[in-house]
Design a protein around this motif. Structure first.
Motif, PDB file in Angstrom:
ATOM      1  N   GLY A 395      -4.875  -0.626   1.615  1.00  0.00           N
ATOM      2  CA  GLY A 395      -4.080   0.595   1.539  1.00  0.00           C
ATOM      3  C   GLY A 395      -4.406   1.423   0.316  1.00  0.00           C
ATOM      4  O   GLY A 395      -4.477   2.664   0.377  1.00  0.00           O
ATOM      5  N   THR A 398      -7.883   3.033   1.091  1.00  0.00           N
ATOM      6  CA  THR A 398      -7.942   4.042   2.177  1.00  0.00           C
ATOM      7  C   THR A 398      -6.788   5.024   2.128  1.00  0.00           C
ATOM      8  O   THR A 398      -6.796   6.010   2.874  1.00  0.00           O
ATOM      9  CB  THR A 398      -7.923   3.344   3.543  1.00  0.00           C
ATOM     10  OG1 THR A 398      -6.694   2.606   3.689  1.00  0.00           O
ATOM     11  CG2 THR A 398      -9.105   2.399   3.687  1.00  0.00           C
ATOM     12  N   ARG A 399      -5.746   4.747   1.286  1.00  0.00           N
ATOM     13  CA  ARG A 399      -4.546   5.580   1.182  1.00  0.00           C
ATOM     14  C   ARG A 399      -3.735   5.591   2.487  1.00  0.00           C
ATOM     15  O   ARG A 399      -2.977   6.515   2.757  1.00  0.00           O
ATOM     16  CB  ARG A 399      -4.906   7.008   0.769  1.00  0.00           C
ATOM     17  CG  ARG A 399      -5.581   7.119  -0.581  1.00  0.00           C
ATOM     18  CD  ARG A 399      -5.806   8.549  -0.980  1.00  0.00           C
ATOM     19  NE  ARG A 399      -6.485   8.643  -2.269  1.00  0.00           N
ATOM     20  CZ  ARG A 399      -5.876   8.547  -3.459  1.00  0.00           C
ATOM     21  NH1 ARG A 399      -4.567   8.350  -3.493  1.00  0.00           N
ATOM     22  NH2 ARG A 399      -6.563   8.652  -4.579  1.00  0.00           N
ATOM     23  N   LEU A 400      -3.925   4.549   3.288  1.00  0.00           N
ATOM     24  CA  LEU A 400      -3.121   4.391   4.508  1.00  0.00           C
ATOM     25  C   LEU A 400      -1.901   3.537   4.202  1.00  0.00           C
ATOM     26  O   LEU A 400      -1.910   2.735   3.255  1.00  0.00           O
ATOM     27  CB  LEU A 400      -3.949   3.730   5.613  1.00  0.00           C
ATOM     28  CG  LEU A 400      -5.118   4.557   6.170  1.00  0.00           C
ATOM     29  CD1 LEU A 400      -5.929   3.719   7.149  1.00  0.00           C
ATOM     30  CD2 LEU A 400      -4.605   5.828   6.847  1.00  0.00           C
ATOM     31  N   PRO A 401      -0.828   3.679   4.994  1.00  0.00           N
ATOM     32  CA  PRO A 401       0.364   2.842   4.750  1.00  0.00           C
ATOM     33  C   PRO A 401       0.021   1.354   4.825  1.00  0.00           C
ATOM     34  O   PRO A 401      -0.782   0.928   5.660  1.00  0.00           O
ATOM     35  CB  PRO A 401       1.314   3.247   5.889  1.00  0.00           C
ATOM     36  CG  PRO A 401       0.867   4.613   6.297  1.00  0.00           C
ATOM     37  CD  PRO A 401      -0.612   4.641   6.089  1.00  0.00           C
ATOM     38  N   GLN A 402       0.675   0.576   3.956  1.00  0.00           N
ATOM     39  CA  GLN A 402       0.379  -0.851   3.910  1.00  0.00           C
ATOM     40  C   GLN A 402       0.718  -1.527   5.231  1.00  0.00           C
ATOM     41  O   GLN A 402       0.043  -2.474   5.634  1.00  0.00           O
ATOM     42  CB  GLN A 402       1.163  -1.513   2.764  1.00  0.00           C
ATOM     43  CG  GLN A 402       0.848  -2.999   2.605  1.00  0.00           C
ATOM     44  CD  GLN A 402       1.517  -3.609   1.394  1.00  0.00           C
ATOM     45  OE1 GLN A 402       1.879  -2.891   0.454  1.00  0.00           O
ATOM     46  NE2 GLN A 402       1.673  -4.913   1.396  1.00  0.00           N
ATOM     47  N   TRP A 404       0.295  -0.411   8.177  1.00  0.00           N
ATOM     48  CA  TRP A 404      -0.825  -0.262   9.094  1.00  0.00           C
ATOM     49  C   TRP A 404      -1.905  -1.315   8.793  1.00  0.00           C
ATOM     50  O   TRP A 404      -2.478  -1.910   9.704  1.00  0.00           O
ATOM     51  CB  TRP A 404      -1.429   1.137   8.972  1.00  0.00           C
ATOM     52  CG  TRP A 404      -0.537   2.222   9.498  1.00  0.00           C
ATOM     53  CD1 TRP A 404       0.794   2.123   9.793  1.00  0.00           C
ATOM     54  CD2 TRP A 404      -0.923   3.569   9.757  1.00  0.00           C
ATOM     55  NE1 TRP A 404       1.286   3.321  10.232  1.00  0.00           N
ATOM     56  CE2 TRP A 404       0.241   4.236  10.236  1.00  0.00           C
ATOM     57  CE3 TRP A 404      -2.113   4.285   9.654  1.00  0.00           C
ATOM     58  CZ2 TRP A 404       0.236   5.584  10.580  1.00  0.00           C
ATOM     59  CZ3 TRP A 404      -2.133   5.629  10.006  1.00  0.00           C
ATOM     60  CH2 TRP A 404      -0.964   6.268  10.469  1.00  0.00           C
ATOM     61  N   GLY A 405      -2.181  -1.504   7.528  1.00  0.00           N
ATOM     62  CA  GLY A 405      -3.173  -2.514   7.142  1.00  0.00           C
ATOM     63  C   GLY A 405      -2.748  -3.907   7.540  1.00  0.00           C
ATOM     64  O   GLY A 405      -3.561  -4.712   8.015  1.00  0.00           O
TER      65      GLY A 405
END
Length: 834
Positions: A395, A398-402, A404-405
């Motif tokens: 996260g 990629t700066r995606l929500p954790q 999602w990871g």
């Protein structure tokens, strides 16, 4: 005990084995069983032992009840044309150039009838329950009489088929008035016939798809060609093609899912699915695996109805007990053993191993974000923490929500664990089935691990799609199913290309017993101890594959064994120093047939005998001449035994020579020349001469040679006929031989009187087919041999025959006269012993 039915099953199986080996009568098994049951009624210390022994004698009683009765007979020779009338109990099926049906001549006595079709063929189908009259030649099925051979006659007798009948060309079955059989089975066969006809319409013009779909969906294998299935055999995936319990499982699962989707209550849906499973078993010809699967599903339904938890091994034992009570002879059937051992391997070996290591991890991946770590095992909690840390790192990167990871990593972990589970199950099944696979098929596939993972799901999808196409007639659905079938064939072909050459001879008894005991120890061990015993099983498995044991041969002797290959030749020669030569490999004459026989003499007859002797490699293979009854089986022999050299006569088969060179086998063209030493004996090629030429392939192309050891000699004539016999006499190279392999199967075109007077054999071996259509051996040849006081050994009457010499004495045996003989302990000491 967690699986209480396992011990009763073991007792009944033990009783069936005792009943077979010791030959108990029904009375001899019944009275001890009754006495032991009487001891088991009161509460006592011996109650369990008495009950267990009673079950043993119950198994022996089952064997006595089901012991095959005397075979019925028809008072007619194999060349007589007779009129037969009876009830059609299996409708007509067509394969290229031939129609076939089963006729019940009397209750429990059936004939398998075939008719070669004219071109164009008048396709007239007979239906179940019709009474017909036919004009045919009738013969009893005849086995190849070799140790390690398949008992084809017993296989047919188990289906109540005691004769094969060949209808006279140009005739038709005449339908008589009246009906026979049951209306219920007539309806079942109408469904079966309709399904087969729908498949033929859906795949019109595509023989491959028709044959494969009929086999996969309905169990009708008459249209299958061996070449289509060979790659599946080599990769250990052939089980996915034949009707099996997997088919019932897939169909039942799809039907149950659909019924539950539309709101049918669970027990009602289970009952409807069980009924459908039994209907499928009937339509597919009541094949044993499907019957067992339908029975297992029914028992599962009963357990659910009684609110009992089902256990795999207990359910398996229940199905086995019911099935063996119905047919105890199934215990000795390869299909039964493979079916139950595969499920037992999963239940007793794979499931406990996975439950200890993999299953907790898989369950732990379902709720990766939930705070449940303190309630899980240390390994699972640690894995969850590490995945959450990896998701957090992902996260940040990629700066995606954790979340999602975490979801992505949990999905990847579950897929990876599922792959590991499948790999463990496939490996356990391969190891668990290694012994019967080695014993029956002499194969243990190395590529089967991945081939099964890919092919089985694809063919499982073919099953519901294929039936959907049958029920709806939708060609696009049929197209998808056919495309999947071709995809599975491509996968099998690719795996077969990388499958290492490795065929397994019959294991020694001690090794087979040790491997079985090792598997039982692992199965019975407590879960925490199973992993400790795995190395023992793997070591036994490796020894089973490697088998660094010498072949079972008589040291210091020259052996000639004529293998029973029907109308053809195949001879094993073992030299005094142990080198092994095979002269010809048998084969089936085609006579312009449209379709090659699915019986491969080299793979199905010659190789099993060699493997039964523990032979893994041959040193030399001899192709005397290029006729199919001599070389038809050699391609399989070259593949299976990889000899160093292939010796050929004149006009050799180009295909065979090319195959040998592709396998790295040196090809040696034989011509008459000086004797040479070979493995402690002397070999002299007598024919063909250096100047021999022929416009086309013929019997006189044969490579003929003499082998001498000490004061004894063997002469191999191939199919040489009178002109070449005369030439050999003119060359002055013939003299007395002790053993003559008679030329051309004893035909009147060979073995002329001056030739036999010159060689004056003590033993004459004739290789010919039982009741063959050529009239071999000819009565005149037999009389000339008798006049010369030769002992005549014939594979058509005596089965496999063996002659040995230590260079001084001579001895011989015939398998058909002594089927229990399996060794080579023949004493020397006289001039000729029998």
């Amino acid at each position: 005990m967690r699986d209480p039915l396992l011990l009763p099953l073991a007792a009944v199986v033990g009783g069936i084995l005792l009943g077979r080996w010791l030959g108990f009568t029904a009375f001899e098994a019944l009275w001890p069983m009754a006495a032991l049951l009487a001891l088991a009624i009161p509460e006592s210390r011996v109650r369990r032992w008495a009950m267990g022994l009673a079950l043993v004698f119950f198994g022996a009683l089952l064997m006595a009840w089901h012991r095959p009765e005397a075979r019925p007979e028809i008072d007619a020779g194999s060349k007589e044309i007779v009129l037969l009338d009876g009830c059609v109990v299996e409708p007509t099926v067509f394969s290229p150039g031939r129609e076939q049906f089963t006729l019940e001549l009397a209750e429990g006595a059936r004939a398998r009838v075939s008719l070669a079709l004219e071109d164009p063929a008048p396709l007239r189908k007979l239906a179940y329950g019709q009474i017909v009259e036919i004009e045919a030649r009738v013969r009893s099925p005849h086995n190849f009489e070799n140790p390690g051979g398949f008992d084809y006659a017993a296989y047919l007798a188990h289906q109540k088929i005691y004769w094969t009948a060949t209808m006279t060309r140009g005739t038709e079955a005449r339908v008589l008035p009246g009906r026979c059989g049951s209306r219920f089975m007539a309806g079942v066969f109408r469904l079966r016939t309709a399904a087969l006809e729908r498949i033929e319409r859906l795949y019109a013009g595509d023989d491959y798809s028709i044959g494969m779909m009929e086999a996969v969906l309905i169990g009708e294998s008459s249209g299958l060609e061996r070449v289509w299935t060979e790659n599946f055999r080599r990769t250990g995936t052939f089980h996915a093609l034949v009707i099996s319990g997997v088919h019932v499982t897939v169909l039942a699962g799809v039907l149950l899912f659909l019924l539950r989707i539309v709101g049918v209550p669970e027990l009602t849906a289970l009952a409807m699915t069980a009924a459908a499973a039994w209907l499928y078993a009937l339509v597919s010809g009541l094949s044993a695996p499907v019957v067992r699967a339908a029975g297992g599903f029914t028992l599962y339904l009963i357990a659910r109805f009684l609110f009992r938890r089902t256990r795999v091994l207990n359910l398996l034992a229940a199905v086995a007990l019911v099935y063996l009570a119905w047919d105890p002879l199934a215990l000795f059937d390869a299909s039964f053993q493979l079916s139950f051992l595969s499920v037992a391997a999963i239940g007793a070996l794979a499931s406990p191993l996975l439950e200890m290591r993999i299953a907790p991890l898989a369950r732990g991946m379902r709720t990766l974000g939930a705070e449940v770590d303190p309630h899980l095992g240390p390994r699972v909690a640690q894995a969850r923490v590490e995945l959450r840390l990896a998701a957090e790192t992902l996260g940040l990167w990629t700066r995606l929500p954790q979340k999602w990871g975490e979801a992505a990593l949990a999905w990847v972990a579950r897929v990876a664990l599922f792959a590991v589970e499948m790999a463990v199950i496939s490996t356990v099944i391969q190891v668990g089935l290694a012994l019967p696979m080695a014993e029956y098929f002499h194969r243990v596939s190395f590529t089967g691990l991945t081939a099964n993972l890919l092919i089985v799901p694809i063919l499982n999808a073919v099953i519901p799609l294929g039936f959907l196409a049958i029920f709806t007639g939708a060609r696009w659905v049929a197209g998808v199913a056919g495309w999947l079938l071709h995809v599975s064939a491509r996968i099998a072909e690719w795996h077969a290309g990388i499958e290492p050459w490795w065929r397994v001879p019959d294991p020694p008894v001690w090794l087979a017993a040790g491997f079985a005991v090792a598997l039982l120890l692992v199965a019975c061990a407590a879960p925490r101890h199973k992993w400790k015993l795995v190395p023992v099983v793997l070591a036994a498995f490796g020894l089973l594959l490697w088998q660094p044991f010498p072949a079972r041969v008589e040291a210091g002797s020259l052996e000639l064994t004529s293998i029973d290959v029907g109308q053809g030749d195949s001879l094993l020669v073992v030299f005094p120093q142990g080198q092994k030569m095979l002269v010809d490999g048998g084969g089936i004459l085609q006579f312009g047939r449209m379709r090659k026989s699915n019986l491969d003499i080299g793979e199905d007859v010659v190789s099993p005998y060699l493997w039964s002797r523990g032979i893994r490699r041959l040193d030399v293979v001899v192709a005397t001449h290029a006729h199919e009854d001599h070389i038809g089986g050699l391609p399989a022999v070259l593949e299976n035994f990889r000899p160093r050299e292939l010796w050929v006569g004149a006009n050799p088969s180009e295909d065979l020579v090319e195959r040998a060179r592709r396998l790295g086998i040196r090809v040696v063209e034989g011509h008459a020349g000086a004797p040479f030493d070979f493995s402690g004996a002397e070999v002299e090629v007598l024919s063909p001469p250096e100047d021999y030429e022929a416009a086309k392939v013929g019997n006189n192309d044969s490579l003929a040679f003499r082998v001498t050891y000490g004061s004894r000699s063997y002469l191999f004539m191939g199919d040489l006929e009178r002109p070449m016999e005369g030439r050999l006499l003119g060359d002055g190279r013939l003299g007395h031989v002790d053993v003559l392999k008679v030329g051309h199967h004893g035909s009147k075109t060979s073995s002329m009187e001056p030739f036999l007077e010159a060689v004056s054999p003590s033993v004459a071996i004739i290789s010919a087919g039982f009741e063959n259509s050529f009239g071999h051996p000819h009565p005149d040849v037999l009389q000339r041999l008798r006049d010369g006081h030769a002992a005549i050994l014939r594979t058509d009457l005596d089965g496999l025959v063996t002659v040995l010499t230590d260079g001084k004495g001579l001895a011989y045996r015939e398998t058909a006269w002594n089927p229990a003989w399996a060794g080579l302990e023949i004493p020397f000491g006289g001039d000729l012993l029998h």
